[in-house]
Design a protein around this motif. Structure first.
Motif, PDB file in Angstrom:
ATOM      1  N   ASP A  85       0.825  -1.215   0.000  1.00 48.75           N
ATOM      2  CA  ASP A  85       0.000   0.000   0.000  1.00 48.75           C
ATOM      3  C   ASP A  85       0.859   1.266   0.000  1.00 48.75           C
ATOM      4  O   ASP A  85       0.557   2.215  -0.703  1.00 48.75           O
ATOM      5  CB  ASP A  85      -0.914   0.037   1.238  1.00 48.75           C
ATOM      6  CG  ASP A  85      -2.072  -0.941   1.123  1.00 48.75           C
ATOM      7  OD1 ASP A  85      -2.270  -1.497   0.018  1.00 48.75           O
ATOM      8  OD2 ASP A  85      -2.781  -1.151   2.126  1.00 48.75           O
ATOM      9  N   VAL A  86       1.905   1.284   0.829  1.00 49.24           N
ATOM     10  CA  VAL A  86       2.685   2.522   0.963  1.00 49.24           C
ATOM     11  C   VAL A  86       3.958   2.518   0.113  1.00 49.24           C
ATOM     12  O   VAL A  86       4.694   3.494   0.108  1.00 49.24           O
ATOM     13  CB  VAL A  86       3.042   2.837   2.444  1.00 49.24           C
ATOM     14  CG1 VAL A  86       1.790   2.958   3.290  1.00 49.24           C
ATOM     15  CG2 VAL A  86       3.961   1.782   3.035  1.00 49.24           C
ATOM     16  N   GLY A  87       4.213   1.408  -0.596  1.00 44.27           N
ATOM     17  CA  GLY A  87       5.350   1.370  -1.512  1.00 44.27           C
ATOM     18  C   GLY A  87       6.697   1.216  -0.832  1.00 44.27           C
ATOM     19  O   GLY A  87       7.697   1.776  -1.273  1.00 44.27           O
ATOM     20  N   ILE A  88       6.724   0.476   0.271  1.00 45.10           N
ATOM     21  CA  ILE A  88       8.006   0.175   0.928  1.00 45.10           C
ATOM     22  C   ILE A  88       8.442  -1.232   0.493  1.00 45.10           C
ATOM     23  O   ILE A  88       7.726  -2.205   0.720  1.00 45.10           O
ATOM     24  CB  ILE A  88       7.874   0.226   2.467  1.00 45.10           C
ATOM     25  CG1 ILE A  88       7.707   1.659   2.970  1.00 45.10           C
ATOM     26  CG2 ILE A  88       9.081  -0.434   3.150  1.00 45.10           C
ATOM     27  CD1 ILE A  88       8.965   2.506   2.936  1.00 45.10           C
ATOM     28  N   PRO A  89       9.621  -1.367  -0.125  1.00 42.88           N
ATOM     29  CA  PRO A  89      10.094  -2.700  -0.499  1.00 42.88           C
ATOM     30  C   PRO A  89      10.363  -3.549   0.742  1.00 42.88           C
ATOM     31  O   PRO A  89      11.098  -3.132   1.637  1.00 42.88           O
ATOM     32  CB  PRO A  89      11.402  -2.423  -1.256  1.00 42.88           C
ATOM     33  CG  PRO A  89      11.322  -0.985  -1.646  1.00 42.88           C
ATOM     34  CD  PRO A  89      10.530  -0.305  -0.579  1.00 42.88           C
ATOM     35  N   LEU A  90       9.730  -4.714   0.777  1.00 43.14           N
ATOM     36  CA  LEU A  90       9.858  -5.618   1.918  1.00 43.14           C
ATOM     37  C   LEU A  90      10.628  -6.846   1.453  1.00 43.14           C
ATOM     38  O   LEU A  90      10.200  -7.540   0.539  1.00 43.14           O
ATOM     39  CB  LEU A  90       8.443  -6.001   2.382  1.00 43.14           C
ATOM     40  CG  LEU A  90       8.284  -6.646   3.739  1.00 43.14           C
ATOM     41  CD1 LEU A  90       8.803  -5.722   4.836  1.00 43.14           C
ATOM     42  CD2 LEU A  90       6.800  -6.936   3.987  1.00 43.14           C
ATOM     43  N   LEU A  91      11.793  -7.077   2.099  1.00 44.77           N
ATOM     44  CA  LEU A  91      12.675  -8.165   1.676  1.00 44.77           C
ATOM     45  C   LEU A  91      12.876  -9.092   2.856  1.00 44.77           C
ATOM     46  O   LEU A  91      12.823  -8.662   3.999  1.00 44.77           O
ATOM     47  CB  LEU A  91      14.025  -7.582   1.233  1.00 44.77           C
ATOM     48  CG  LEU A  91      13.917  -6.377   0.289  1.00 44.77           C
ATOM     49  CD1 LEU A  91      15.244  -5.647   0.206  1.00 44.77           C
ATOM     50  CD2 LEU A  91      13.469  -6.828  -1.085  1.00 44.77           C
ATOM     51  N   SER A  92      13.138 -10.372   2.583  1.00 44.37           N
ATOM     52  CA  SER A  92      13.419 -11.264   3.699  1.00 44.37           C
ATOM     53  C   SER A  92      14.505 -12.255   3.317  1.00 44.37           C
ATOM     54  O   SER A  92      14.808 -12.455   2.132  1.00 44.37           O
ATOM     55  CB  SER A  92      12.150 -11.982   4.153  1.00 44.37           C
ATOM     56  OG  SER A  92      11.586 -12.707   3.091  1.00 44.37           O
ATOM     57  N   THR A  93      15.107 -12.849   4.351  1.00 40.49           N
ATOM     58  CA  THR A  93      16.236 -13.752   4.124  1.00 40.49           C
ATOM     59  C   THR A  93      16.417 -14.680   5.324  1.00 40.49           C
ATOM     60  O   THR A  93      16.043 -14.329   6.447  1.00 40.49           O
ATOM     61  CB  THR A  93      17.543 -12.955   3.911  1.00 40.49           C
ATOM     62  OG1 THR A  93      18.631 -13.882   3.802  1.00 40.49           O
ATOM     63  CG2 THR A  93      17.825 -12.011   5.066  1.00 40.49           C
TER      64      THR A  93
END
Lengths: 116, 150
Positions: A85-93
């Motif tokens: 919704d707010v355009g924050i790239p969410l990454l995980s590892t």
């Protein structure tokens, strides 16, 4: 450095591949939301083990370049939705926070600290 | 939706903050930030306002039964009145100490309750006042001047 470079170098899992052209100015690593809020500079890549939706609110408020959720934790469904919704790239590892930061440092990124 | 009244040079907005709603927590601060960006204010001032609003909002979510953040934007300043009904703060001096928190273990595990909220607000503010009545609630008054430095 472009966010896409970091994603490729660390083989990060991406929730929304549309938004990886953002410039990363540096990094910040903390699980205390008030600490991030007060000290991380805009354009930082934020490394954390927190997975709940308020992470996105903080990332957006500090204008973070991206959030990396480390340690094999998976973001909650609500977190993924908010990030889109707010355009924050969410990454995980599955890499630990220590290893994520170490690798980003090797790529040339440095810690940020907001003025004041 | 917040109530926006544009009275000449003064703009007044009120955001409701619900207790214990951790999914929506941060929305008031986010909306305020967007509004300040639309008004074209200085990014450093916006960041300080965002920190103060976020911390005040989280305090209302975590510690109160619900409250409001009312923001007046004038040519000189951003003034926030953050008011809640709730248990109040018995020892304000202690609550202002960095690292002091009454948050539960569950709240701390989420990364809140580090005892940094009120100190962060104080550092972001050019003027800061706090009043609290045990058993009734707490009211913060935070002023951020457009011209002041960090």
């Amino acid at each position: 450095m472009k966010l896409a470079e970091a994603v490729a170098a660390l083989s990060l899992e991406v929730e929304d591949p549309q938004i990886l052209d953002r410039e990363v100015e540096g990094g910040y690593c903390s699980d205390l939301l008030s600490d991030v809020m007060a000290k991380a500079a805009g354009g930082s890549i934020w490394v954390t083990n927190q997975v709940h939706a308020n992470v996105v609110a903080v990332a957006s408020l500090i204008d973070a370049a991206a959030v990396i959720i480390a340690g094999g934790m998976q973001p909650e469904e609500e977190t993924v939705k908010k990030a889109q919704d707010v355009g924050i790239p969410l990454l995980s590892t599955s890499l630990s926070a220590f290893d994520v930061v170490g690798r980003l440092y090797e790529l040339g990124l440095r810690g940020t600290l907001r003025d004041g | 939706m917040p109530d926006v009244k544009d009275v000449g040079a003064l703009m007044s907005v009120t955001y409701d903050v619900a207790a214990r709603d951790f999914v929506r927590a941060g929305e008031a601060a986010s909306k305020l930030k967007r509004l300040l960006q639309q008004l074209g204010l200085d990014p450093a001032v916006i960041r300080r306002a965002a920190i103060a609003a976020y911390e005040a909002e989280m305090n209302i979510v975590i510690h109160s039964y619900g409250g409001q953040i009312k923001v007046d934007i004038t040519p000189e300043s951003i003034e926030m009145i953050c008011e809640d009904s709730g248990p109040g703060i018995p020892d304000i001096e202690k609550a202002l100490q960095e690292g002091y928190s009454t948050a539960t273990e569950e709240i701390r595990e989420m990364g809140f309750g580090a005892g940094m909220g009120l100190p962060n607000i104080q550092r972001s503010a050019d003027q800061f006042r706090i009043e609290s009545t045990v058993g009734e609630g707490t009211c913060l008054q935070v002023t951020i001047l457009h011209e002041a430095g960090e």
